[in-house]
Design an enzyme around this catalytic site. Structure first.
Site, short mmCIF file in Angstrom:
data_model
loop_
_atom_site.label_atom_id
_atom_site.label_comp_id
_atom_site.label_asym_id
_atom_site.label_seq_id
_atom_site.Cartn_x
_atom_site.Cartn_y
_atom_site.Cartn_z
N LYS A 154 0.83 -1.21 0.00
CA LYS A 154 0.00 0.00 0.00
C LYS A 154 0.87 1.26 0.00
CE LYS A 154 -3.39 0.05 2.94
NZ LYS A 154 -4.12 0.19 4.22
N GLU A 182 10.30 -5.59 3.61
CA GLU A 182 10.40 -6.99 3.20
C GLU A 182 9.96 -7.15 1.74
OE1 GLU A 182 9.03 -7.20 7.62
OE2 GLU A 182 8.76 -5.88 5.89
N GLY A 196 -4.67 -4.16 5.78
CA GLY A 196 -4.13 -5.32 5.08
C GLY A 196 -4.85 -6.61 5.38
N ARG A 197 -5.16 -6.86 6.64
CA ARG A 197 -5.81 -8.11 7.02
C ARG A 197 -7.27 -8.17 6.58
NH1 ARG A 197 -4.62 -4.67 10.94
NH2 ARG A 197 -6.15 -3.98 12.48
N GLU A 229 -4.19 -9.30 15.30
CA GLU A 229 -3.70 -7.97 14.94
C GLU A 229 -4.79 -6.92 15.15
OE1 GLU A 229 -0.48 -7.23 11.82
OE2 GLU A 229 -2.30 -6.56 10.77
N HIS A 279 -4.18 -35.57 15.58
CA HIS A 279 -2.96 -36.32 15.87
C HIS A 279 -1.82 -35.39 16.28
CE1 HIS A 279 -4.62 -40.12 14.30
NE2 HIS A 279 -5.31 -39.31 13.52
N LYS A 317 9.79 -3.07 13.63
CA LYS A 317 10.24 -2.57 12.33
C LYS A 317 11.24 -1.42 12.50
CE LYS A 317 6.12 -3.57 9.52
NZ LYS A 317 5.07 -2.93 8.69
#
Length: 526
Positions: free
Chosen positions: A212, A218, A269-270, A356, A387, A502
């Site tokens: 954005k 990253e 973002g999420r 978040e 399991h 960050k």
């Protein structure tokens, strides 16, 4: 008038704490349990059903939760949100992810633009671009079709779109709508990008850079990694890359990209899977029509979430039962357990969505609060989880509420009968058995084999997982998280908690550190 009050200031919350708790094991035993299964259920959109019979609630508790929903003005706050109020108080922004898939209320204007029209325009631009790629009108330098699309992003630019792609991949292959393979690069660890690039035909791959701000460390690092790989193949990176970004970012009008599609600051973002962030990769992978159906499913579930009657609003009901479990019963975590391999990454997406959003210890005005908020979210698809960590869920010292998701049919629909039942029937048998086992338990004089029961769960059930049901499922959880944030009086739409690390990482790379940070930098040879 909307009143934003802390949870412990609401009289209905105090009353909720006085309601007699339900003995779930006793309530779910025998005919009483059978009666609950039919009673405690509510329809969702696209043929899905939310069943909460195995939750530790009864009519008295539900009545108290309805009063809490009314006093907390949950329906009214959602209405404020979708009509364009500045609900994200931390960043002083509107919250408009629901608007990417439908108009719930009044027209919303921001930045001098009708935002619904803006989102539709981007969807149309993406659809046109995807159709041209599929037709070979947009191709590589040799005029050959692109066969793979690779999304470069992190956080919400990766987790949601990746989960949605995996959820529909087999469905698309079975129904003939599959267009292109998709891969995802997210981690700044070079092993991630290297592994993806080593598994694809780079010359026939189209890359989507999603950021954005256009400055995400990253993502830009991985962009450089990919551009280097393209150059080593003798390819022009600008002919293999598009961007999804804001119109004001430094990459919005860059010659480094074939094209750019836009999002804005009003979609976190999420919450961005139904925006251009998910739209570009899903439209390229499956076709614009499939992405449009996904949006339709989300829009239909959003409409249900406007319902003021708690017992007719599955997202609000799920949210308030979760608040009851967290704040009254004191359960610290929730497990997301999809009995569908296609939803293998859905728990990871919901982990970010929930933690978040609601991992906050101050209210929406920046004031400390005196009660717990968002739970720890984790999960794996069944039956693998059985399991793995189900031992703790059944017999551990902590009670962990469970949210199952299951479908009556598989996506492949060419199952085989083995020992008298199909694989899908075995899968469904397991989820039914787990719900009852968790709720009812089983007494045994050998305490090592004793199951106390009383472990609450809900299940969302549908016929099959397809674009519309996936959209409805996604919107359900997005709206659940939103309603819980309203109850807790926190801002579910910023994420200041990700910023400090960050900032310190940038200081490390600039060699501007002191104290322990300097020593850890030395340990890692930075």
């Amino acid at each position: 008038m909307i009143n934003w009050k802390n949870l412990n200031e609401l009289s209905s919350y105090q009353e909720l704490g006085k309601v007699k708790p339900l003995d779930l094991a006793e309530a779910m035993t025998g005919q009483k349990g059978a009666d609950r299964v039919g009673k405690y259920t509510v329809d969702m959109a696209e043929g899905l059903t939310y069943n909460y019979a195995a939750k530790a609630v009864d009519d008295d508790i539900l009545g108290a939760l309805a009063k809490l929903a009314e006093e907390a003005q949950l329906a009214e706050k959602f209405e404020e949100l979708y009509n364009g109020a500045v609900v994200n108080t931390g960043e002083k922004r509107l919250v408009l992810h629901q608007l990417t898939r439908g108009q719930l209320g009044n027209a919303v204007e921001a930045d001098g633009t009708d935002k619904r029209s803006f989102y539709i325009e981007q969807q149309k631009r993406i659809a046109d671009f995807a159709n041209k790629v599929h037709a070979g009108e947009i191709a590589n330098a040799k005029g050959e079709k692109f066969t793979t699309v690779v999304q470069i992003g992190i956080g919400g630019s990766d987790l949601g779109p990746r989960a949605m792609y995996l959820a529909l991949e087999n469905w698309a292959k079975k129904t003939g709508t599959f267009k292109m393979n998709a891969a995802f690069i997210s981690n700044v660890d070079p092993d991630d990008a290297s592994a993806v690039l080593g598994s694809i035909d780079v010359a026939h791959s189209l890359f989507i850079l999603v950021s954005k701000s256009g400055t995400t460390l990253e993502t830009l690092t991985n962009q450089a990694f990919v551009m280097d790989a393209l150059k080593k193949e003798g390819l022009d990176p600008a002919k293999h890359m598009i961007a999804v970004t804001s119109e004001t970012s430094p990459i919005a009008h860059s010659a480094d990209f074939l094209d750019a599609f836009y999002m804005d600051d009003y979609i976190g973002g999420r919450y961005s899977s139904t925006s251009a962030v998910g739209g570009a990769v899903l439209s390229l992978a499956f076709g614009p029509e499939v992405f449009a159906a996904f949006l339709d499913g989300a829009a239909a579930e959003d409409k249900l979430s406007t319902e003021k009657d708690l017992l007719k609003n599955p997202a609000m009901l799920d949210a308030l039962i979760g608040v009851y479990e967290r704040n009254i019963l004191g359960f610290p975590s929730t497990a997301i357990l999809p009995y569908s391999q296609a939803l293998s990454r859905f728990p990871a997406h919901l982990q970010q969505l929930d933690m978040e959003s609601n991992g906050k210890s101050v209210n929406r005005f920046g004031e400390p609060i005196g009660y717990v908020t968002g739970p720890i979210i984790f999960g794996e698809p069944g039956t693998n989880g059985q399991h793995s960590f189900y031992q703790l869920l059944h017999q551990g010292t902590d009670i962990v509420p469970l949210q199952f998701v299951g479908f009556r049919k598989s996506q492949i629909q060419n199952d085989v009968d083995i020992q008298g039942s199909t694989s899908q029937q075995k899968l469904c048998a397991n989820v039914a058995a787990q719900i009852v086992a968790f709720a009812c338990g089983k007494e045994n004089a050998d305490l090592n084999k004793n199951f106390k029961g009383g472990r609450p769960s809900s299940i969302i059930i549908g016929d099959d997982l397809n674009p519309k049901t996936l959209g409805a499922l996604l919107a359900h959880f997005e709206n659940k998280v939103m309603f819980q944030g309203f109850v807790w009086n926190i801002n579910s739409f910023d994420q200041e908690g990700v910023q400090l690390g960050k900032t310190l990482a940038k200081a490390v790379l600039a060699h501007e550190t002191e104290g322990a940070l300097t020593e850890y930098s030395k340990l890692l040879n930075i």
